[in-house]
Motif scaffolding. Structure first.
Motif, PDB file in Angstrom:
ATOM      1  N   ALA A 172       0.683  -1.076  -0.047  1.00 39.88           N
ATOM      2  CA  ALA A 172       0.051   0.023   0.017  1.00 39.88           C
ATOM      3  C   ALA A 172       0.987   1.133  -0.012  1.00 39.88           C
ATOM      4  O   ALA A 172       0.570   2.095  -0.688  1.00 39.88           O
ATOM      5  N   LEU A 173       2.064   1.343   0.847  1.00 38.02           N
ATOM      6  CA  LEU A 173       2.741   2.287   0.776  1.00 38.02           C
ATOM      7  C   LEU A 173       3.650   2.624  -0.508  1.00 38.02           C
ATOM      8  O   LEU A 173       3.525   3.824  -0.929  1.00 38.02           O
ATOM      9  N   ILE A 174       3.881   1.562  -1.060  1.00 37.80           N
ATOM     10  CA  ILE A 174       4.574   1.869  -2.306  1.00 37.80           C
ATOM     11  C   ILE A 174       3.644   2.499  -3.346  1.00 37.80           C
ATOM     12  O   ILE A 174       4.016   3.440  -4.067  1.00 37.80           O
ATOM     13  N   HIS A 175       2.444   2.075  -3.474  1.00 39.74           N
ATOM     14  CA  HIS A 175       1.504   2.480  -4.382  1.00 39.74           C
ATOM     15  C   HIS A 175       1.272   4.035  -3.991  1.00 39.74           C
ATOM     16  O   HIS A 175       1.210   4.980  -4.806  1.00 39.74           O
ATOM     17  N   ALA A 176       1.010   4.421  -2.906  1.00 43.31           N
ATOM     18  CA  ALA A 176       0.683   5.827  -2.320  1.00 43.31           C
ATOM     19  C   ALA A 176       2.058   6.652  -2.594  1.00 43.31           C
ATOM     20  O   ALA A 176       1.839   7.707  -3.019  1.00 43.31           O
ATOM     21  N   ILE A 203      12.168   4.975  -4.202  1.00 39.64           N
ATOM     22  CA  ILE A 203      11.637   3.874  -3.387  1.00 39.64           C
ATOM     23  C   ILE A 203      12.720   2.544  -3.194  1.00 39.64           C
ATOM     24  O   ILE A 203      12.842   2.003  -4.512  1.00 39.64           O
ATOM     25  N   ARG A 204      13.086   2.636  -2.178  1.00 41.49           N
ATOM     26  CA  ARG A 204      14.054   1.210  -2.028  1.00 41.49           C
ATOM     27  C   ARG A 204      13.330   0.178  -1.082  1.00 41.49           C
ATOM     28  O   ARG A 204      12.911   0.644  -0.003  1.00 41.49           O
ATOM     29  N   VAL A 205      13.392  -1.157  -1.688  1.00 43.64           N
ATOM     30  CA  VAL A 205      13.145  -2.076  -0.392  1.00 43.64           C
ATOM     31  C   VAL A 205      14.516  -2.872  -0.259  1.00 43.64           C
ATOM     32  O   VAL A 205      15.390  -3.064  -1.093  1.00 43.64           O
ATOM     33  N   PRO A 238      16.330  -9.940   3.150  1.00 46.12           N
ATOM     34  CA  PRO A 238      17.141 -10.988   2.567  1.00 46.12           C
ATOM     35  C   PRO A 238      16.209 -11.278   1.375  1.00 46.12           C
ATOM     36  O   PRO A 238      15.023 -11.167   1.176  1.00 46.12           O
ATOM     37  N   ARG A 239      16.971 -12.084   0.472  1.00 44.85           N
ATOM     38  CA  ARG A 239      16.390 -12.335  -0.690  1.00 44.85           C
ATOM     39  C   ARG A 239      14.955 -13.350  -0.509  1.00 44.85           C
ATOM     40  O   ARG A 239      14.112 -13.210  -1.349  1.00 44.85           O
ATOM     41  N   THR A 240      15.043 -13.975   0.573  1.00 43.96           N
ATOM     42  CA  THR A 240      13.705 -14.888   0.876  1.00 43.96           C
ATOM     43  C   THR A 240      12.432 -13.907   1.124  1.00 43.96           C
ATOM     44  O   THR A 240      11.305 -14.330   0.846  1.00 43.96           O
ATOM     45  N   LEU A 241      12.580 -12.566   1.518  1.00 44.15           N
ATOM     46  CA  LEU A 241      11.609 -11.731   1.950  1.00 44.15           C
ATOM     47  C   LEU A 241      11.530 -10.409   1.225  1.00 44.15           C
ATOM     48  O   LEU A 241      10.608  -9.691   1.254  1.00 44.15           O
ATOM     49  N   VAL A 242      12.383 -10.330   0.099  1.00 43.31           N
ATOM     50  CA  VAL A 242      12.432  -9.328  -0.777  1.00 43.31           C
ATOM     51  C   VAL A 242      12.986  -9.974  -2.195  1.00 43.31           C
ATOM     52  O   VAL A 242      13.889  -9.527  -2.591  1.00 43.31           O
ATOM     53  N   PRO A 243      12.158 -10.540  -2.827  1.00 44.86           N
ATOM     54  CA  PRO A 243      12.176 -11.320  -4.056  1.00 44.86           C
ATOM     55  C   PRO A 243      12.349 -10.163  -5.059  1.00 44.86           C
ATOM     56  O   PRO A 243      11.837  -9.167  -5.069  1.00 44.86           O
ATOM     57  N   SER A 270       9.372  -4.584 -10.218  1.00 45.51           N
ATOM     58  CA  SER A 270       8.229  -4.419 -11.116  1.00 45.51           C
ATOM     59  C   SER A 270       7.184  -3.350 -10.679  1.00 45.51           C
ATOM     60  O   SER A 270       6.468  -2.710 -11.349  1.00 45.51           O
ATOM     61  N   LEU A 271       7.401  -3.156  -9.495  1.00 46.91           N
ATOM     62  CA  LEU A 271       6.578  -1.991  -8.720  1.00 46.91           C
ATOM     63  C   LEU A 271       7.232  -0.726  -8.886  1.00 46.91           C
ATOM     64  O   LEU A 271       6.824   0.282  -8.524  1.00 46.91           O
TER      65      LEU A 271
END
Ligand code: CP
Length: 327
Positions: A189-193, A202-204, A207-212, A217-218
């Motif tokens: 939701a925050l990324i869309h807003a 915007i950076r995320v 770990p790779r398992t939680l940030v694929p 693509s967003l």
């Protein structure tokens, strides 16, 4: 990656293009998002008064329908409705007849027989709020208070309101979202807003398992190294590690996660000077964020909660067709 569609076009708007339900930030027009933020400003001061009430929704009845636990969202929606002078019914799944097998729609139909005017719904299944909005049409308003891993629009609204108010225009911020992005409706939701409001970066981070990598693509930068993700960030947003939605193999241990990704004072020092620290709550102290950071001078987590109450007053009044408040 995060885009889930529940059919029927944009259910949030009625035939005249008026915002009738708030289901997700995705699909919300920029002017409606801005109207909510501007209306929030006018509700913020009410909390400072001795008499914290306006007659805005006098005579209306709203139902808080929560099928998942909540402290902040449920309480602030209840207080928001009460401060707008609406009557409020609080229904939690564990105390309702859904435990005897009654369906969500049957529950809602029975409440509609009591002539209620709207539902604030939290549910573990993505799409539950959309299902209600499709079922009710224009008979009652629906606000999504969090559905599975999909959306949490009022959280994003209070987050961007907090950023705008305490850090300055969203167009001038570099935002780093840290932690369990995969399971987070808050992050989606925050990324869309932020995107709608023109946030340039915007950076995320996690770990790779939680940030694929699919999150790219967003339109966000995907990072797995805090030393690359944090420098220059004016907003650092730590997410709760959602162990209840996680398979066990995604993390070696909580200590390991904290050691590699937790927001410690040393990591925060990598961000821009004076960067604001946000967290949606509930917080796992010592896991995604150190206690000294939560309680430190850059943290605005309790301001987020205060703003959440005003945001929810704005959302309820706008959806009910009462755009301001009367003094
Ligand atoms: N941020 C948030 O949704 O908190 P609650 O689960 O306590 O409502």
């Amino acid at each position: 990656m995060s885009t889930l569609h529940f059919g029927d076009g944009n259910l949030q708007y009625d035939g005249q293009g008026r915002l009738r339900h708030l289901l997700s930030i995705e699909g919300l027009r920029e002017r409606d998002l801005l109207q909510i933020l501007d209306t929030t400003e006018s509700f913020l001061s009410i909390a400072q008064r001795t008499v914290k009430k306006t007659p805005t929704l006098r005579g209306r009845t709203l139902v808080n329908l929560f099928f998942e636990n909540s402290t902040r969202t449920r309480s602030t929606f209840e207080l928001a409705a009460k401060r707008l002078s609406a009557d409020v019914l609080n229904i939690s799944a564990s105390q309702s007849s859904t435990t005897k097998g009654e369906s969500l729609l049957d529950t809602v139909d029975n409440l509609m027989a009591m002539q209620v005017d709207g539902f604030i719904v939290r549910h573990p299944e993505a799409g539950a709020a959309h299902l209600l909005a499709r079922h009710l049409g224009e008979r009652a308003l629906v606000v999504n208070a969090g559905d599975g891993q999909h959306a949490h629009p009022t959280q994003a609204l209070l987050d961007v309101f907090t950023i705008r108010r305490l850090a300055g225009p969203v167009e001038q911020q570099v935002v780093c979202i840290l932690g369990d992005v995969l399971h987070s409706r808050v992050a989606r939701a925050l990324i869309h807003a932020l995107s709608i409001l023109g946030c340039p970066e915007i950076r995320v981070l996690g770990p790779r398992t939680l940030v694929p990598p699919e999150f790219a693509s967003l339109g966000v930068q995907v990072h797995h190294d805090p030393r690359a993700a944090l420098p220059g960030a004016s907003i650092v947003y730590a997410l709760r590690l959602q162990r209840e939605r996680m398979e066990s193999h995604r993390l070696p241990s909580l200590d390991e996660f904290h050691r590699r990704f937790g927001l410690t004072p040393e990591r925060l020092a990598l961000a821009a000077p004076g960067a604001l620290v946000l967290h949606p709550g509930p917080i796992n102290r010592g896991v995604e964020i150190a206690s000294t950071v939560v309680d430190g001078p850059q943290s605005v987590v309790l301001a987020q909660v205060e703003h959440g109450l005003a945001v929810r007053m704005a959302v309820l009044s706008l959806l009910a067709g009462v755009p301001g408040h009367e003094d």
